[in-house]
Scaffold this motif. Structure first.
Motif, mmCIF file in Angstrom:
data_model
loop_
_atom_site.group_PDB
_atom_site.id
_atom_site.type_symbol
_atom_site.label_atom_id
_atom_site.label_comp_id
_atom_site.label_asym_id
_atom_site.label_seq_id
_atom_site.Cartn_x
_atom_site.Cartn_y
_atom_site.Cartn_z
ATOM 1 N N TRP A 83 -8.212 -80.582 -35.947
ATOM 2 C CA TRP A 83 -9.711 -80.178 -35.924
ATOM 3 C C TRP A 83 -9.463 -78.073 -35.699
ATOM 4 O O TRP A 83 -10.624 -77.656 -35.690
ATOM 5 C CB TRP A 83 -10.097 -80.713 -34.431
ATOM 6 N N GLY A 93 -16.158 -80.024 -40.801
ATOM 7 C CA GLY A 93 -14.985 -80.782 -39.742
ATOM 8 C C GLY A 93 -13.890 -81.084 -40.024
ATOM 9 O O GLY A 93 -12.978 -80.535 -40.317
ATOM 10 N N ALA A 94 -12.927 -82.555 -39.497
ATOM 11 C CA ALA A 94 -12.054 -82.464 -39.673
ATOM 12 C C ALA A 94 -11.677 -84.587 -39.764
ATOM 13 O O ALA A 94 -12.812 -85.330 -38.764
ATOM 14 C CB ALA A 94 -10.913 -82.169 -38.294
ATOM 15 N N LEU A 96 -9.703 -87.246 -38.131
ATOM 16 C CA LEU A 96 -8.028 -87.305 -37.177
ATOM 17 C C LEU A 96 -7.557 -88.705 -37.439
ATOM 18 O O LEU A 96 -7.990 -89.993 -37.158
ATOM 19 C CB LEU A 96 -8.353 -87.074 -35.714
ATOM 20 N N ALA A 106 -12.406 -82.562 -29.832
ATOM 21 C CA ALA A 106 -12.209 -81.962 -31.059
ATOM 22 C C ALA A 106 -14.133 -82.066 -31.537
ATOM 23 O O ALA A 106 -14.059 -81.209 -31.935
ATOM 24 C CB ALA A 106 -12.223 -82.647 -32.163
ATOM 25 N N ARG A 107 -14.589 -83.657 -31.044
ATOM 26 C CA ARG A 107 -16.430 -83.016 -30.673
ATOM 27 C C ARG A 107 -16.765 -81.765 -30.425
ATOM 28 O O ARG A 107 -17.564 -81.275 -30.408
ATOM 29 C CB ARG A 107 -17.050 -84.897 -30.664
ATOM 30 N N LEU A 110 -16.033 -78.688 -31.732
ATOM 31 C CA LEU A 110 -16.285 -78.322 -33.180
ATOM 32 C C LEU A 110 -18.135 -77.817 -33.120
ATOM 33 O O LEU A 110 -18.843 -77.889 -34.389
ATOM 34 C CB LEU A 110 -16.394 -79.591 -34.302
ATOM 35 N N LEU A 116 -16.709 -85.972 -37.643
ATOM 36 C CA LEU A 116 -15.946 -85.792 -37.742
ATOM 37 C C LEU A 116 -15.202 -87.299 -38.274
ATOM 38 O O LEU A 116 -15.718 -88.170 -37.793
ATOM 39 C CB LEU A 116 -15.944 -86.261 -36.272
#
Length: 217
Positions: A83, A93-94, A96, A106-107, A110, A116
């Motif tokens: 991320w 986004g990413a 994982l 991450a949230r 981002l 996500l």
């Protein structure tokens, strides 16, 4: 507040829609990678940058090359595993896996508009935890034997059905072909994730089109 949390988020991502979730191949030649993706991306609903063999510099270069292409076609670009790389490059986004960091972190970094995704393998309880942590979608698989990950844990169509109650899109991954994709879709998959089924096909464009047709809309 971390450097990544202060960094401006990506441009608002296009809405996540049903269809082919295309993952990039491990391609060291950036120009060739871009050409290969350009040919098939019109048939994708979502693109994930995934290059396990590239170093961070090459990954960053390739993500930045793919962004204008995805913007032109109105589809989101996610980064596999990392991320922070997604934040640095302005990706949408990413995605994982279980060893790729904390979903809540991450949230937070981002932002609310990012997409996500979370690999949930064969575990509904992992999907429940991922949604609680801010996941936009949950991915299950391998649904079928996979050449990309021959030793992957196996999920079932029933797991996709059970995950409907989570209220987020469901992604099926692993060994999916145009011939068996309907099994996943009929069980509730909103997207089917594919690498080799497109990029290793004799005619990648025809293969991508065949996957897209499986959704019938």
């Amino acid at each position: 507040m971390s450097e990544h949390a202060r960094r401006p988020g990506p441009a608002p991502a296009p809405r996540l829609r049903r269809g082919l979730y295309l993952l990039t191949p491990d391609e060291p030649d950036s120009a060739r990678m871009l050409a290969r993706v350009r040919a098939v991306v019109p048939h994708a609903a979502l693109l994930q940058y995934r290059n396990k063999r590239a170093d961070r510099g090459l990954q960053s270069q390739q993500v930045r090359m793919l962004l204008p292409l995805c913007r032109a076609h109105g589809i989101p670009l996610l980064v596999n595993d990392d991320w922070r790389l997604a934040a640095d490059c302005g990706a949408d986004g990413a995605h994982l896996g279980e060893d790729d960091g904390d979903l809540r972190e991450a949230r937070a970094a981002l932002g609310a508009s990012a997409i996500l995704g979370a690999s949930c393998y064969d575990r509904l309880e992992r999907a429940e935890a991922a949604v609680a942590a801010g996941a936009s979608y949950v991915a299950f698989g391998a649904l079928f034997p996979s050449q990309t990950k021959p030793g992957a844990r196996r999920a079932t169509p029933e797991l996709l059905r059970e995950a409907a109650r989570l209220g987020v899109p469901r992604v099926a991954i692993g060994g999916i072909t145009p011939d068996n994709a309907r099994i996943a879709i009929d069980a509730g998959a909103d997207l089917v994730a594919v690498i080799g089924g497109v990029f290793d096909a004799a005619d990648p464009v025809a293969a991508a089109r065949a996957y897209a047709r499986c959704f019938g809309d």
